[in-house]
Design a protein around this motif. Structure first.
Motif, short mmCIF file in Angstrom:
data_model
loop_
_atom_site.label_atom_id
_atom_site.label_comp_id
_atom_site.label_asym_id
_atom_site.label_seq_id
_atom_site.Cartn_x
_atom_site.Cartn_y
_atom_site.Cartn_z
N TYR A 96 -7.70 0.92 -5.97
CA TYR A 96 -7.31 2.41 -5.19
C TYR A 96 -8.30 2.47 -4.87
O TYR A 96 -9.72 1.94 -4.62
CB TYR A 96 -7.31 3.12 -6.86
CG TYR A 96 -5.89 2.47 -7.68
CD1 TYR A 96 -6.34 2.57 -8.75
CD2 TYR A 96 -4.92 3.36 -7.54
CE1 TYR A 96 -5.88 2.03 -9.79
CE2 TYR A 96 -3.58 4.01 -8.32
CZ TYR A 96 -4.00 2.66 -9.79
OH TYR A 96 -3.34 2.59 -10.18
N THR A 114 -3.61 -3.20 -9.44
CA THR A 114 -3.56 -2.65 -8.71
C THR A 114 -5.02 -1.84 -8.33
O THR A 114 -6.11 -1.70 -9.36
CB THR A 114 -2.67 -1.13 -8.68
OG1 THR A 114 -1.17 -1.56 -8.77
CG2 THR A 114 -2.65 -0.18 -7.71
N SER A 119 -3.19 3.50 -2.83
CA SER A 119 -3.14 2.18 -4.42
C SER A 119 -2.80 1.73 -3.29
O SER A 119 -2.27 1.11 -2.11
CB SER A 119 -1.19 3.05 -4.64
OG SER A 119 -2.32 3.90 -5.18
N GLN A 127 -9.74 6.20 -3.33
CA GLN A 127 -10.78 7.80 -3.16
C GLN A 127 -11.12 7.69 -2.31
O GLN A 127 -12.05 7.43 -2.00
CB GLN A 127 -10.67 8.23 -4.52
CG GLN A 127 -10.98 9.68 -4.22
CD GLN A 127 -9.89 10.13 -4.76
OE1 GLN A 127 -8.71 9.94 -5.48
NE2 GLN A 127 -10.16 10.97 -3.65
N ARG A 187 -5.65 9.08 -1.86
CA ARG A 187 -5.56 8.17 -2.55
C ARG A 187 -4.99 7.69 -2.28
O ARG A 187 -3.62 7.67 -2.29
CB ARG A 187 -5.97 8.28 -3.99
CG ARG A 187 -5.80 7.51 -4.70
CD ARG A 187 -6.45 7.60 -6.88
NE ARG A 187 -4.93 7.36 -7.53
CZ ARG A 187 -5.11 6.89 -8.36
NH1 ARG A 187 -6.27 6.72 -9.37
NH2 ARG A 187 -3.40 7.00 -9.12
N GLU A 212 0.50 -1.23 -0.07
CA GLU A 212 0.05 -0.06 -0.43
C GLU A 212 1.09 1.42 -0.23
O GLU A 212 1.66 1.13 0.22
CB GLU A 212 -1.35 -0.05 1.41
CG GLU A 212 -1.83 -1.15 1.81
CD GLU A 212 -1.28 -1.93 2.17
OE1 GLU A 212 -2.36 -3.00 2.36
OE2 GLU A 212 0.05 -2.49 2.39
#
Length: 129
Positions: free
Chosen positions: A80, A78, A21, A82, A19, A6
């Protein structure tokens, strides 16, 4: 062997955005569902959000609905998260995890009960008022 890492955590003011990842290595995870979780000291880890494999179905904890959005990019292996309109109560270590291919209803149950196949180590989000 799959590894999840992360990134994107940090310190922000209430109302701001971040955000996160979660990058995977070791093998493609196109067929896996991804989940985000968070934990604060003295509390159990809680489910935050999940996204399915092909159809990109999503599920959110009530506490983040309308503020957080989960997505994935299979070309980058990946996922995400947000996070908008952050609140001090969102402060936690955020981790990602993946669940091997299974029906979505089973995946959601696994996400909510900690039945994760691979975990990342987490990234800290600190929201100040």
């Amino acid at each position: 062997q799959v590894q999840l890492v992360e990134s994107g955590g940090g310190a922000v003011q209430a109302g701001e955005s971040l955000r996160l990842s979660c990058a995977a290595s070791g093998r493609p995870l196109n067929a896996y569902s991804w989940g985000w979780f968070r934990q604060t000291p003295g509390k159990e880890r809680e489910f935050v959000a999940a996204i399915s494999d092909r159809d990109s179905l999503t599920r959110y904890a009530d506490s983040v609905k309308g503020r957080f959005a989960v997505s994935r990019d299979n070309t980058k292996n990946t996922a995400y998260l947000q996070m908008n309109a952050l609140k001090p109560e969102d402060t936690a270590v955020y981790s990602c995890g993946v669940v091997s291919p299974s029906p979505w209803i089973s995946t959601v149950e696994a996400m909510c009960t900690g039945g994760i196949d691979v975990w990342g180590k987490g990234t800290l989000v600190n929201v100040s008022s």
